[in-house]
Each structure stands twice: as structure tokens, then as C-alpha cells.
Design an enzyme around this catalytic site. Structure first.
Site, PDB file in Angstrom:
ATOM      1  N   GLY A 127       8.801  -0.100   2.206  1.00  0.00           N
ATOM      2  CA  GLY A 127       7.360   0.009   1.536  1.00  0.00           C
ATOM      3  C   GLY A 127       7.215   1.397   1.048  1.00  0.00           C
ATOM      4  O   GLY A 127       8.055   1.860   0.842  1.00  0.00           O
ATOM      5  N   ASN A 128       5.984   1.669   0.663  1.00  0.00           N
ATOM      6  CA  ASN A 128       5.630   3.131   0.431  1.00  0.00           C
ATOM      7  C   ASN A 128       4.274   3.530   0.858  1.00  0.00           C
ATOM      8  O   ASN A 128       3.533   2.742   1.802  1.00  0.00           O
ATOM      9  CB  ASN A 128       5.811   3.079  -1.128  1.00  0.00           C
ATOM     10  CG  ASN A 128       5.015   2.211  -1.649  1.00  0.00           C
ATOM     11  OD1 ASN A 128       3.622   2.476  -1.693  1.00  0.00           O
ATOM     12  ND2 ASN A 128       5.358   1.196  -2.469  1.00  0.00           N
ATOM     13  N   ARG A 129       4.112   4.727   0.545  1.00  0.00           N
ATOM     14  CA  ARG A 129       2.828   5.479   1.348  1.00  0.00           C
ATOM     15  C   ARG A 129       1.547   5.106   0.591  1.00  0.00           C
ATOM     16  O   ARG A 129       0.581   5.780   0.894  1.00  0.00           O
ATOM     17  CB  ARG A 129       3.283   6.700   1.523  1.00  0.00           C
ATOM     18  CG  ARG A 129       4.289   7.078   2.326  1.00  0.00           C
ATOM     19  CD  ARG A 129       4.618   8.462   2.530  1.00  0.00           C
ATOM     20  NE  ARG A 129       3.322   9.155   3.055  1.00  0.00           N
ATOM     21  CZ  ARG A 129       3.326  10.386   2.867  1.00  0.00           C
ATOM     22  NH1 ARG A 129       4.099  11.155   2.389  1.00  0.00           N
ATOM     23  NH2 ARG A 129       2.107  11.268   3.297  1.00  0.00           N
ATOM     24  N   SER A 130       1.583   4.426  -0.403  1.00  0.00           N
ATOM     25  CA  SER A 130       0.335   4.206  -1.348  1.00  0.00           C
ATOM     26  C   SER A 130      -0.734   3.454  -0.479  1.00  0.00           C
ATOM     27  O   SER A 130      -0.692   2.391   0.175  1.00  0.00           O
ATOM     28  CB  SER A 130       0.476   3.328  -2.308  1.00  0.00           C
ATOM     29  OG  SER A 130      -0.625   3.026  -3.275  1.00  0.00           O
TER      30      SER A 130
END
Ligand code: CTP
Length: 402
Positions: A209-212
Site C-alpha cells: 500500500g501507500n500513505r495516501s
């Protein structure tokens, strides 16, 4: 509550005049512009238009009495939630009660408890409007900062005519928009926004995933609906509350997002890809949790570039906006190269050096337009960027459709 969740709540008070039926049209048009309307009719006005009509048109329950749900203190809750109060029509009696600060029913209680801008739309016969008592009440209310719209001149209830006619809905809406500092430059436009960050499953508990956070995408959706657009949000793993009046479609992965984009995009006037889409996903995901002994490497495959697909399929009238996250020096230059490479009309390049911006209220970067202009964004609220970005979208949609 996020600050961008302000600016759309209207209380529509309805006084006991025959023009109450014209307020149904006003309500429809306010709703079309993305406003959320709570109708408060006076009990006498129900002789003209009943509760069922207001509930059906507003999509919300309608309360006329002060004495229901007292434990929730509804007049104070409504007064502090609303961004503007419009009373249309306002009768001579209501003008008198409001001018003298009376609070003897639900509507007048909300009026006196609220510090929101207030707009009164009087409608009555000329004899009543021109009566010195009415004129003195109007002057008192205006002195207190209440906007009292001058009635139109024309045909009245019966055969008679003169000053006192209920104005056209559009004139009242202009007053509302001015009070709320919004214009309706996206009225009726279909806008698709992707928000958040995709997650690519490894097994039932792990993902790439990512931090958005989705804050920027939701700020865009909020501002777009406030300006009259019909907004769909494809929301990837966002924990923010849904925005009332926006259609929200939760997804997890890039592939799920792609399916919805393909389904919706032909209808859209603008597509804003603010989501952080994972560039890669595991080749396969395990139905069982992978034990740590076996969890030594993950075979990856590239995700489709959704933005590229959108640009390739785009029609001449569509406006496409991309986002980019860059670190280091020459961020604007990198962004400009990406705008060209991706073939988008507008690109916002975030400066995420040091992990900044993700999940924060503020953003920093450059808003790049394909005509060569760039707008510096130095530590501004994500809502402010949403406003600037949508100004550019509205401008382009205007050009495209001229
Ligand atoms: N995007 C997309 N599909 C992907 C990856 C990104 O649609 N698989 C979109 C994002 O929604 C965003 C923009 O492309 O609007 C982000 O671009 P970025 O990830 O910076 O571009 P990449 O082409 O992935 O560039 P990089 O090589 O820097 O990762």
C-alpha cells in the site's frame, strides 16, 4: 470534522404566503446545485404546502415544532450547523417577529440562535409591503446585517399587480451563492475523482500500500459538489466520512479502481486522478496467511497505468487531471515532463520530500497547466488547492464547450 465539510448547509424557512409553492422550485434548484437543505416551514405555512412535499423534495425529515426531540436541542444544533438561512417567502408577520427578536416557533428560534448569513425573501401584497410598520421592520433587520431581498413588481395572487411578487428562484440563488462565496461554474458537470491509495493483496492480512489518506481527493469532491458538479468518488481505503451528495464507491486495489473508471469515464466531463495507485501488485495472492518461514519474497507484476488508459480513451471535451509525487530538486521540471509524458491537461506535482503531505491538512507543490502556466502552492490547505485546481478545470470546460 474537517473544515472542508462547511459551506453547503442551508436552512430554508417557509412563511405562510401563497408564494410557498414557488419555494418548491427554489428548493429543487438549490439541491441541483449540491446544497443540502433543511426545510423549516412555519405551522401556518402548512395550509399552503404540506410537510410531505418538503420532505420529498429536500430528502430530509422536516420539523415544524419546537417541542420534538427536545433532548437534542434541535434549534441550537440546526442553527450552528447551517451556513446560511433563507426564509422564502417571508410574510409581514414573520418580518415583524424577526425584527422584534421574537422566538415563538421553531423557525424563529433557529433564526435568532444562528450567526450564519440570513436572507429574507418577502412576498406579500403592496399594501402590506409598503405599510410603514413593515418598512420599519425591514430597515431594522437590514441594519442588523440581514439581507432583505427587494420584492419584484408584477402580477400578484389575484387580478391585482404591484410590488410584492416573489422573485425568480435564480435571483434568490445568486444571493445565496454570494453569501456563501461560491459560484456555480461547475453546475451540472460530471466529475469523477479518485481518492486515497490502492492496496494490493499479498494474503488475507498483508498488502502493498501507500500513505495516501484521501484528504486531497475528498477536498476536491467537496469543492466540486459545492460548485454544482455531479461528483463520483472512487475511494481507495479512505477512512474519512462519505460526503453527503457525492456518490462514493469504495475499492481496494488498482484493478477494482480500473473497472469503475472504465464504467464511468465515458459520461464524465472531467476526471481527476488524485489517488495514489500502486505501480505493482503481487503476481498472485494467497487465500491463506503465508507463514513467516515461507514469506521471503514476493513476485510482482506491473499494474496497468490507469491514467494512461484514461488519456488514450479521452474525448475532445474531457478534461483530465493527474497528480504526481516527487522528491528532491527540480520538482516543477519533473512535473512538467510528466504532464507531457502522461498527456494530461493539468498536473499537480506534490513535493513529498521527507514524507511530507501524506495525511496532512496542508500541501506544497506546483499546479501545472498544459498551456505552460504553473501556479506555485506554498504550504496551503488542501481545500485551497482544490479551489485553484477546480478553477482551472472550470476554465477548460468552459473553453471546450464554447
Ligand atoms: N497512476 C495511475 N495508474 C498507475 C499509477 C499512477 O493512474 N498505475 C496515476 C495516479 O493516479 C496519478 C499519477 O498517475 O494521477 C501519478 O503518477 P506517478 O505515480 O508519479 O507516475 P508514474 O508514471 O507512476 O511515475 P514514476 O515513474 O515516478 O512512479
Amino acid at each position: 470534522m474537517q473544515s472542508y465539510q462547511r459551506g453547503r448547509e442551508i436552512v430554508l424557512g417557509v412563511g405562510a404566503g401563497i408564494a410557498a409553492y414557488k419555494s418548491c422550485d427554489l428548493l429543487r434548484r438549490l439541491k441541483d446545485r449540491g446544497f443540502l437543505v433543511t426545510v423549516i416551514p412555519t405551522s401556518a405555512s402548512l395550509h399552503f404546502i404540506g410537510v410531505a412535499t418538503w420532505e420529498a423534495l429536500s430528502g430530509r425529515p422536516v420539523e415544524t415544532e419546537l417541542w420534538n426531540n427536545v433532548h437534542k436541542v434541535p434549534h441550537i444544533a440546526t442553527a450552528s450547523r447551517c451556513d446560511v438561512i433563507v426564509i422564502a417567502p417571508t410574510t409581514a408577520d414573520l418580518l415583524a417577529r424577526l425584527a422584534s427578536g421574537r422566538a415563538d416557533d421553531y423557525l424563529t428560534n433557529v433564526f435568532i440562535s444562528s450567526d450564519a448569513p440570513k436572507i429574507l425573501v418577502p412576498a406579500m401584497h403592496p399594501q402590506m409591503w409598503l405599510n410603514p410598520a413593515t418598512q420599519a421592520n425591514v430597515a431594522t433587520l437590514r441594519q442588523r446585517g440581514v439581507i432583505v431581498v427587494e420584492p419584484d413588481v408584477g402580477r400578484l395572487t389575484g387580478e391585482d399587480s404591484g410590488i410584492g411578487r416573489f422573485p425568480e428562484s435564480e435571483r434568490i440563488i445568486r444571493e445565496v451563492q454570494e453569501a456563501l462565496h461560491v459560484n456555480a461554474d461547475l453546475l451540472g458537470r460530471n466529475i469523477l475523482i479518485t481518492a486515497g491509495g490502492t492496496r494490493e493483496r499479498i494474503d488475507p492480512v498483508r498488502y502493498i500500500g501507500n500513505r495516501s489518506s484521501g484528504l486531497q481527493g475528498y477536498a476536491l469532491a467537496w469543492e466540486a459538489v459545492r460548485r454544482g458538479a455531479k461528483v463520483k468518488v472512487i475511494s481507495a481505503n479512505v477512512t474519512l466520512p462519505d460526503i453527503e451528495g457525492v456518490e462514493t464507491f469504495p475499492v481496494e486495489s488498482a484493478e477494482e479502481m480500473q473497472k469503475l473508471i472504465l464504467q464511468f469515464s465515458p459520461e464524465e466531463d472531467a476526471i481527476i486522478m488524485s489517488a495514489a495507485v500502486a505501480d505493482v501488485r503481487p503476481v498472485s495472492h494467497s487465500a491463506e496467511k503465508i507463514s513467516k518461514e515461507h514469506f521471503t519474497e514476493i513476485a510482482l507484476t506491473r499494474n496497468p497505468d490507469l491514467l494512461r488508459g484514461i488519456v488514450e480513451a479521452k474525448s475532445a471535451r474531457q478534461v483530465i487531471v493527474g497528480f504526481a509525487a516527487e522528491t528532491g530538486i527540480d520538482i516543477e521540471k519533473k512535473g512538467r515532463a510528466k504532464l507531457v509524458a502522461k498527456g494530461v491537461d493539468i498536473l499537480y506535482v506534490n513535493d513529498v520530500s521527507g514524507g511530507a503531505i501524506f495525511g496532512e491538512e496542508y500541501t506544497e507543490g506546483s499546479l501545472l497547466i498544459d498551456d505552460g502556466r504553473s501556479i506555485e502552492v506554498i504550504h496551503e490547505l488542501k481545500e485551497t488547492l482544490a479551489t485553484k485546481l477546480l478553477d482551472e478545470v472550470a476554465l477548460k470546460l468552459g473553453y471546450v464547450n464554447e
